[in-house]
Write a protein that holds these residues in place. Structure first.
Motif, PDB file in Angstrom:
ATOM      1  N   MET A  10       0.821  -1.211   0.000  1.00  0.00           N
ATOM      2  CA  MET A  10       0.000   0.000   0.000  1.00  0.00           C
ATOM      3  C   MET A  10       0.857   1.265   0.000  1.00  0.00           C
ATOM      4  O   MET A  10       0.583   2.222  -0.706  1.00  0.00           O
ATOM      5  N   ILE A  11       1.923   1.269   0.816  1.00  0.00           N
ATOM      6  CA  ILE A  11       2.860   2.396   0.862  1.00  0.00           C
ATOM      7  C   ILE A  11       4.260   1.861   0.524  1.00  0.00           C
ATOM      8  O   ILE A  11       4.701   0.873   1.108  1.00  0.00           O
ATOM      9  N   LYS A  12       4.932   2.521  -0.399  1.00  0.00           N
ATOM     10  CA  LYS A  12       6.269   2.068  -0.784  1.00  0.00           C
ATOM     11  C   LYS A  12       7.150   3.272  -1.074  1.00  0.00           C
ATOM     12  O   LYS A  12       6.806   4.115  -1.905  1.00  0.00           O
ATOM     13  N   LEU A  13       8.284   3.357  -0.372  1.00  0.00           N
ATOM     14  CA  LEU A  13       9.271   4.407  -0.608  1.00  0.00           C
ATOM     15  C   LEU A  13      10.491   3.792  -1.261  1.00  0.00           C
ATOM     16  O   LEU A  13      10.971   2.731  -0.838  1.00  0.00           O
ATOM     17  N   GLU A  14      11.014   4.466  -2.285  1.00  0.00           N
ATOM     18  CA  GLU A  14      12.187   3.982  -2.997  1.00  0.00           C
ATOM     19  C   GLU A  14      13.200   5.108  -3.170  1.00  0.00           C
ATOM     20  O   GLU A  14      12.922   6.106  -3.833  1.00  0.00           O
ATOM     21  N   ASN A  15      14.353   4.977  -2.520  1.00  0.00           N
ATOM     22  CA  ASN A  15      15.489   5.881  -2.706  1.00  0.00           C
ATOM     23  C   ASN A  15      15.108   7.354  -2.558  1.00  0.00           C
ATOM     24  O   ASN A  15      15.517   8.215  -3.334  1.00  0.00           O
ATOM     25  N   VAL A  16      14.346   7.656  -1.516  1.00  0.00           N
ATOM     26  CA  VAL A  16      13.853   9.019  -1.304  1.00  0.00           C
ATOM     27  C   VAL A  16      14.949   9.894  -0.695  1.00  0.00           C
ATOM     28  O   VAL A  16      15.645   9.480   0.245  1.00  0.00           O
ATOM     29  N   SER A  17      15.084  11.091  -1.221  1.00  0.00           N
ATOM     30  CA  SER A  17      16.066  12.036  -0.681  1.00  0.00           C
ATOM     31  C   SER A  17      15.410  13.399  -0.491  1.00  0.00           C
ATOM     32  O   SER A  17      14.393  13.720  -1.108  1.00  0.00           O
ATOM     33  N   LYS A  18      16.033  14.192   0.389  1.00  0.00           N
ATOM     34  CA  LYS A  18      15.504  15.519   0.696  1.00  0.00           C
ATOM     35  C   LYS A  18      16.631  16.446   1.111  1.00  0.00           C
ATOM     36  O   LYS A  18      17.557  16.027   1.830  1.00  0.00           O
ATOM     37  N   SER A  19      16.556  17.693   0.661  1.00  0.00           N
ATOM     38  CA  SER A  19      17.491  18.714   1.102  1.00  0.00           C
ATOM     39  C   SER A  19      16.723  20.019   1.293  1.00  0.00           C
ATOM     40  O   SER A  19      15.644  20.212   0.729  1.00  0.00           O
ATOM     41  N   PHE A  20      17.287  20.883   2.117  1.00  0.00           N
ATOM     42  CA  PHE A  20      16.701  22.203   2.341  1.00  0.00           C
ATOM     43  C   PHE A  20      17.677  23.271   1.865  1.00  0.00           C
ATOM     44  O   PHE A  20      18.895  23.146   2.074  1.00  0.00           O
ATOM     45  N   THR A  21      17.137  24.315   1.251  1.00  0.00           N
ATOM     46  CA  THR A  21      17.957  25.443   0.808  1.00  0.00           C
ATOM     47  C   THR A  21      17.756  26.603   1.774  1.00  0.00           C
ATOM     48  O   THR A  21      16.621  27.052   1.991  1.00  0.00           O
ATOM     49  N   LEU A  22      18.852  27.078   2.367  1.00  0.00           N
ATOM     50  CA  LEU A  22      18.793  28.185   3.327  1.00  0.00           C
ATOM     51  C   LEU A  22      18.977  29.499   2.565  1.00  0.00           C
ATOM     52  O   LEU A  22      20.088  29.968   2.355  1.00  0.00           O
ATOM     53  N   HIS A  23      17.863  30.087   2.151  1.00  0.00           N
ATOM     54  CA  HIS A  23      17.938  31.282   1.307  1.00  0.00           C
ATOM     55  C   HIS A  23      18.496  32.486   2.058  1.00  0.00           C
ATOM     56  O   HIS A  23      19.034  33.401   1.429  1.00  0.00           O
ATOM     57  N   ASN A  24      18.369  32.476   3.388  1.00  0.00           N
ATOM     58  CA  ASN A  24      18.895  33.600   4.167  1.00  0.00           C
ATOM     59  C   ASN A  24      20.352  33.390   4.569  1.00  0.00           C
ATOM     60  O   ASN A  24      20.911  34.184   5.324  1.00  0.00           O
ATOM     61  N   GLN A  25      20.951  32.310   4.057  1.00  0.00           N
ATOM     62  CA  GLN A  25      22.362  32.035   4.346  1.00  0.00           C
ATOM     63  C   GLN A  25      23.093  31.679   3.057  1.00  0.00           C
ATOM     64  O   GLN A  25      23.739  30.638   2.928  1.00  0.00           O
ATOM     65  N   GLY A  26      22.935  32.569   2.088  1.00  0.00           N
ATOM     66  CA  GLY A  26      23.649  32.376   0.831  1.00  0.00           C
ATOM     67  C   GLY A  26      23.164  31.210   0.012  1.00  0.00           C
ATOM     68  O   GLY A  26      23.917  30.652  -0.805  1.00  0.00           O
ATOM     69  N   SER A  27      21.900  30.798   0.204  1.00  0.00           N
ATOM     70  CA  SER A  27      21.304  29.668  -0.538  1.00  0.00           C
ATOM     71  C   SER A  27      22.079  28.377  -0.336  1.00  0.00           C
ATOM     72  O   SER A  27      22.177  27.540  -1.241  1.00  0.00           O
ATOM     73  N   ALA A  28      22.628  28.219   0.873  1.00  0.00           N
ATOM     74  CA  ALA A  28      23.324  26.971   1.187  1.00  0.00           C
ATOM     75  C   ALA A  28      22.345  25.800   1.148  1.00  0.00           C
ATOM     76  O   ALA A  28      21.208  25.911   1.615  1.00  0.00           O
ATOM     77  N   VAL A  29      22.768  24.693   0.570  1.00  0.00           N
ATOM     78  CA  VAL A  29      21.926  23.502   0.454  1.00  0.00           C
ATOM     79  C   VAL A  29      22.343  22.504   1.527  1.00  0.00           C
ATOM     80  O   VAL A  29      23.522  22.117   1.602  1.00  0.00           O
ATOM     81  N   ILE A  30      21.386  22.103   2.360  1.00  0.00           N
ATOM     82  CA  ILE A  30      21.642  21.167   3.448  1.00  0.00           C
ATOM     83  C   ILE A  30      20.950  19.839   3.145  1.00  0.00           C
ATOM     84  O   ILE A  30      19.720  19.752   3.181  1.00  0.00           O
ATOM     85  N   PRO A  31      21.702  18.783   2.811  1.00  0.00           N
ATOM     86  CA  PRO A  31      21.065  17.470   2.599  1.00  0.00           C
ATOM     87  C   PRO A  31      20.635  16.883   3.939  1.00  0.00           C
ATOM     88  O   PRO A  31      21.398  16.893   4.908  1.00  0.00           O
ATOM     89  N   VAL A  32      19.406  16.388   4.007  1.00  0.00           N
ATOM     90  CA  VAL A  32      18.899  15.853   5.265  1.00  0.00           C
ATOM     91  C   VAL A  32      18.506  14.385   5.172  1.00  0.00           C
ATOM     92  O   VAL A  32      18.348  13.714   6.203  1.00  0.00           O
ATOM     93  N   MET A  33      18.350  13.865   3.955  1.00  0.00           N
ATOM     94  CA  MET A  33      17.939  12.465   3.825  1.00  0.00           C
ATOM     95  C   MET A  33      18.375  11.923   2.469  1.00  0.00           C
ATOM     96  O   MET A  33      18.269  12.614   1.450  1.00  0.00           O
TER      97      MET A  33
END
Length: 227
Positions: A1-24
């Protein structure tokens, strides 16, 4: 019913020079109908982030999140709305409702949106509120004025009003007394018995052990772990 495959996530800190922080990175698991799994891991490991991606609140950077035949990671907004209406329920920690709407209508709304007759929807809402020990004198009032524990029980009643095939539960027993905690655990057990696929965050270890079939440690999906 629920299936996750190779899921990734990052956040972009626009107030810190658009730094990209990978979180998953590389998140993957599946949940069968009638199964409940618990997301575990230290605070900040990504449990809530993963739940929000599954619900479609956060966009993924990559991978697939299948709820039935729909890939949430690539779904259009109208598809997400339809998914939330009839397939995927979400019981968050905090109640978010329109002020001045009665508690009874807050709980009945998921049923009304899926075509139930108003009388039947409100009758079922009454049953759930009574089961969760919300006194009838409060049903005509807005739950925005209720205590934290009362709001949580209203949230649970709303989340279980419609028989969603899949459910996300974020700390469903937090702040509950033993009697209401036992009721919620019984409701989760009943949802499993009717075939719901459930993902939950349970800091209450005894509750987790009572209703969950297995755990998924999201620590293994952090970029440091993947490296």
């Amino acid at each position: 019913m629920i299936k996750l495959e190779n899921v990734s996530k990052s956040f972009t800190l626009h107030n810190q020079g658009s730094a990209v922080i990978p979180v998953m990175e590389g998140a993957g698991f599946d949940v069968a109908a009638g199964e409940c799994i618990a997301l575990v891991g230290a605070s900040g490991a990504g449990k809530s982030t993963l739940m929000r991606m599954i619900y479609g609140n956060y966009l993924t950077a990559g991978g697939r999140i299948m709820i039935g035949d729909l890939d949430v990671a690539r779904a259009q907004p109208r598809e997400i709305i339809a998914l939330r209406r009839k397939t995927l329920g979400y019981v968050s920690q905090f109640l978010r409702v329109v002020p001045r709407v009665s508690t009874l209508d807050v709980v009945a709304e998921p049923l009304l949106l899926t075509g139930s007759a108003p009388e039947a929807a409100r009758a079922h809402a009454q049953e759930l509120l009574a089961r969760l020990n919300i006194p009838p004198r409060l049903w005509p009032l807005s739950p925005t004025t209720f205590s934290g524990g009362e709001q949580q029980r209203v949230n649970i009643a709303r989340g279980f009003a419609y028989r969603y095939p899949a459910l996300l539960l974020d700390e469903p027993t937090a702040s509950l007394d033993p009697v209401n905690r036992a009721t919620v655990l019984q409701m989760i057990t009943e949802a499993k018995a009717r075939g719901a696929a459930i993902i939950g965050i349970f800091h209450d270890h005894a509750a987790r052990d009572a209703v969950c079939d297995r755990v998924v440690d999201v620590t293994g999906f952090t970029p440091q772990a993947a490296a």
